[in-house]
Motif scaffolding. Structure first.
Motif, PDB file in Angstrom:
ATOM      1  N   ASN A   1       0.708  -1.222  -0.042  1.00 22.97           N
ATOM      2  CA  ASN A   1      -0.009  -0.138  -0.087  1.00 22.97           C
ATOM      3  C   ASN A   1       0.771   1.142  -0.018  1.00 22.97           C
ATOM      4  N   ARG A   2       2.056   1.272   0.692  1.00 25.59           N
ATOM      5  CA  ARG A   2       2.877   2.174   0.450  1.00 25.59           C
ATOM      6  C   ARG A   2       4.237   1.946   0.507  1.00 25.59           C
ATOM      7  N   VAL A   3       5.423   2.337   0.002  1.00 24.61           N
ATOM      8  CA  VAL A   3       6.698   1.822  -0.088  1.00 24.61           C
ATOM      9  C   VAL A   3       7.187   3.056   0.677  1.00 24.61           C
TER      10      VAL A   3
ATOM     11  N   GLU B   1       8.715  13.901   3.485  1.00 27.15           N
ATOM     12  CA  GLU B   1       9.841  13.359   2.810  1.00 27.15           C
ATOM     13  C   GLU B   1       9.227  11.703   2.476  1.00 27.15           C
ATOM     14  N   SER B   2       8.517  11.171   3.292  1.00 31.00           N
ATOM     15  CA  SER B   2       7.988  10.004   2.771  1.00 31.00           C
ATOM     16  C   SER B   2       7.385   9.649   1.683  1.00 31.00           C
ATOM     17  N   ILE B   3       6.506  10.784   1.504  1.00 27.12           N
ATOM     18  CA  ILE B   3       5.596  10.789   0.384  1.00 27.12           C
ATOM     19  C   ILE B   3       6.388  10.984  -0.898  1.00 27.12           C
ATOM     20  N   ASP B   4       7.310  12.031  -0.704  1.00 26.59           N
ATOM     21  CA  ASP B   4       8.229  12.284  -1.915  1.00 26.59           C
ATOM     22  C   ASP B   4       9.089  10.872  -2.294  1.00 26.59           C
ATOM     23  N   PHE B   5       9.356  10.133  -1.415  1.00 20.34           N
ATOM     24  CA  PHE B   5      10.115   8.933  -1.606  1.00 20.34           C
ATOM     25  C   PHE B   5       9.503   7.804  -2.180  1.00 20.34           C
ATOM     26  N   GLU B   6       7.983   7.841  -1.780  1.00 13.29           N
ATOM     27  CA  GLU B   6       7.100   6.792  -2.619  1.00 13.29           C
ATOM     28  C   GLU B   6       6.839   7.319  -3.907  1.00 13.29           C
ATOM     29  N   ASN B   7       6.834   8.449  -4.051  1.00 11.19           N
ATOM     30  CA  ASN B   7       6.430   8.955  -5.255  1.00 11.19           C
ATOM     31  C   ASN B   7       7.622   8.530  -6.346  1.00 11.19           C
ATOM     32  N   LYS B   8       9.037   8.983  -5.799  1.00 12.29           N
ATOM     33  CA  LYS B   8      10.359   8.430  -6.454  1.00 12.29           C
ATOM     34  C   LYS B   8      10.332   7.144  -6.823  1.00 12.29           C
ATOM     35  N   MET B   9       9.809   6.270  -5.818  1.00 14.23           N
ATOM     36  CA  MET B   9       9.899   5.007  -6.048  1.00 14.23           C
ATOM     37  C   MET B   9       8.909   4.414  -7.078  1.00 14.23           C
TER      38      MET B   9
ATOM     39  N   LEU C   1       7.850   6.077  -9.957  1.00 10.93           N
ATOM     40  CA  LEU C   1       8.628   6.157 -11.110  1.00 10.93           C
ATOM     41  C   LEU C   1       9.717   5.339 -11.422  1.00 10.93           C
ATOM     42  N   ILE C   2      10.526   4.717 -10.365  1.00 16.53           N
ATOM     43  CA  ILE C   2      11.548   3.913 -10.676  1.00 16.53           C
ATOM     44  C   ILE C   2      11.117   2.551 -11.095  1.00 16.53           C
ATOM     45  N   LEU C   3      10.155   2.163 -10.068  1.00 17.02           N
ATOM     46  CA  LEU C   3       9.734   0.701 -10.094  1.00 17.02           C
ATOM     47  C   LEU C   3       8.486   0.413 -10.974  1.00 17.02           C
ATOM     48  N   LYS C   4       7.850   1.426 -11.152  1.00 14.62           N
ATOM     49  CA  LYS C   4       6.710   1.464 -12.297  1.00 14.62           C
ATOM     50  C   LYS C   4       5.569   0.665 -11.749  1.00 14.62           C
ATOM     51  N   TYR C   5       5.321   1.015 -10.487  1.00 17.03           N
ATOM     52  CA  TYR C   5       3.878   0.432  -9.855  1.00 17.03           C
ATOM     53  C   TYR C   5       2.961   1.235  -9.686  1.00 17.03           C
TER      54      TYR C   5
END
Length: 213
Positions: free
Chosen positions: A144-146, A199-207, A209-213
Motif C-alpha cells: 500500500n505504501r513503499v 519526505e516519505s511521500i516524496d520518496f514513495e513517488n520517486k519509487m 517512477l523507478i519501479l513503475k508500480y
C-alpha cells in the motif's frame, strides 16, 4: 519523531505459535539494549484463550520509551491473507535511540529471525495519512505504501512489483542509501535518518517512477 516498526510473518501450521514465541524470546536475548531482553529473562507464551490471536506485551521488559507487542495467529483455518499473520508492532521515539544502528543492524535481524515477508519503519503520523488516502488491500499481495525503510520477500516482490529482488536492487542503485538482496528478499534503506511525512511521500513517488508500480 514518533515512529512505528512493523514486522509481518506468514503464520504456518508447520511452526506452532508457542515455538515461534520461544524462538523470538531467544532472539531478543541476543540483542543489545534497548531492543533486547535480559539474557537470564524468560517470557512464557501468552495463550489464545477463546481468541484467534495471542498477544504478548513486552513494553516493561525492554528499553524505556520503546513499546513492543507481538501478535500470534491461531494455527487453524489459515488463509493466504494478512489476517493470518504473526506480527511484531513497535513504537519508539527516533530522537531517543540510535536510528542509524536500528535501520542498518537491528532491522535486518528482526526480518531474518521472525521470518518476515514484509517489514517497515516509518513516521507514526503516516498511519493517519494512510487512512485518509489509501485503500488497504491484502498486504501479502499488495504494497500500500513503499516506506523509507522496507523489506519485501521474493514472493511479494514478484507478486506486486513483477520483479525479482535482484532486479529491484539494480534499479534502485544510486537512488537510496542501500538496497540489497537479503534473506530471499530485498531491504531498502532510503537514508540513515528518519523521514518526515512529506519526505516519505516524496520518496514513495520517486519509487513509483523507478519501479513503475
Amino acid at each position: 519523531m514518533k515512529c512505528v516498526f512493523e514486522v509481518n510473518s506468514r503464520a504456518a501450521m508447520a511452526e506452532s505459535a508457542e515455538l515461534k514465541h520461544a524462538k523470538l524470546v531467544d532472539f531478543l536475548k541476543t540483542l543489545p539494549f534497548p531492543w533486547g531482553l535480559p539474557k537470564d529473562f524468560d517470557i512464557s507464551f501468552p495463550g489464545f484463550g477463546e481468541e484467534f490471536t495471542a498477544t504478548s506485551n513486552l513494553n516493561k521488559f525492554i528499553g524505556n520509551g520503546i513499546k513492543m507487542s507481538v501478535f500470534y495467529r491461531y494455527r487453524n483455518m489459515l488463509e493466504d491473507d494478512q489476517s493470518c499473520d504473526d506480527r511484531i508492532y513497535i513504537e519508539f521515539n527516533s530522537k531517543k535511540i540510535d536510528y542509524s544502528n536500528l535501520v542498518t543492524i537491528i532491522f535486518p535481524q528482526f526480518v531474518k529471525n521472525f521470518g518476515a515477508y514484509t517489514s517497515d519503519i516509518y513516521d507514526r503520523l503516516l498511519i493517519f495519512k494512510n487512512h485518509e488516502e489509501k485503500r488497504f488491500e491484502n498486504r501479502r499481495r499488495v504494497i500500500n505504501r513503499v516506506y523509507p525503510i522496507s523489506f519485501y520477500d521474493e514472493i511479494l516482490c514478484q507478486t506486486f512489483f513483477k520483479l525479482s529482488p535482484k532486479k529491484i536492487t539494480d534499479l534502485l542503485k544510486g537512488h537510496v542509501y542501500k538496497a540489497e538482496v537479503f534473506n530471499d528478499g530485498i531491504i531498502i534503506i532510503a537514508d540513515t535518518k528518519p523521514f518526515s511525512i512529506d519526505e516519505s511521500i516524496d520518496f514513495e513517488n520517486k519509487m513509483k517512477l523507478i519501479l513503475k508500480y
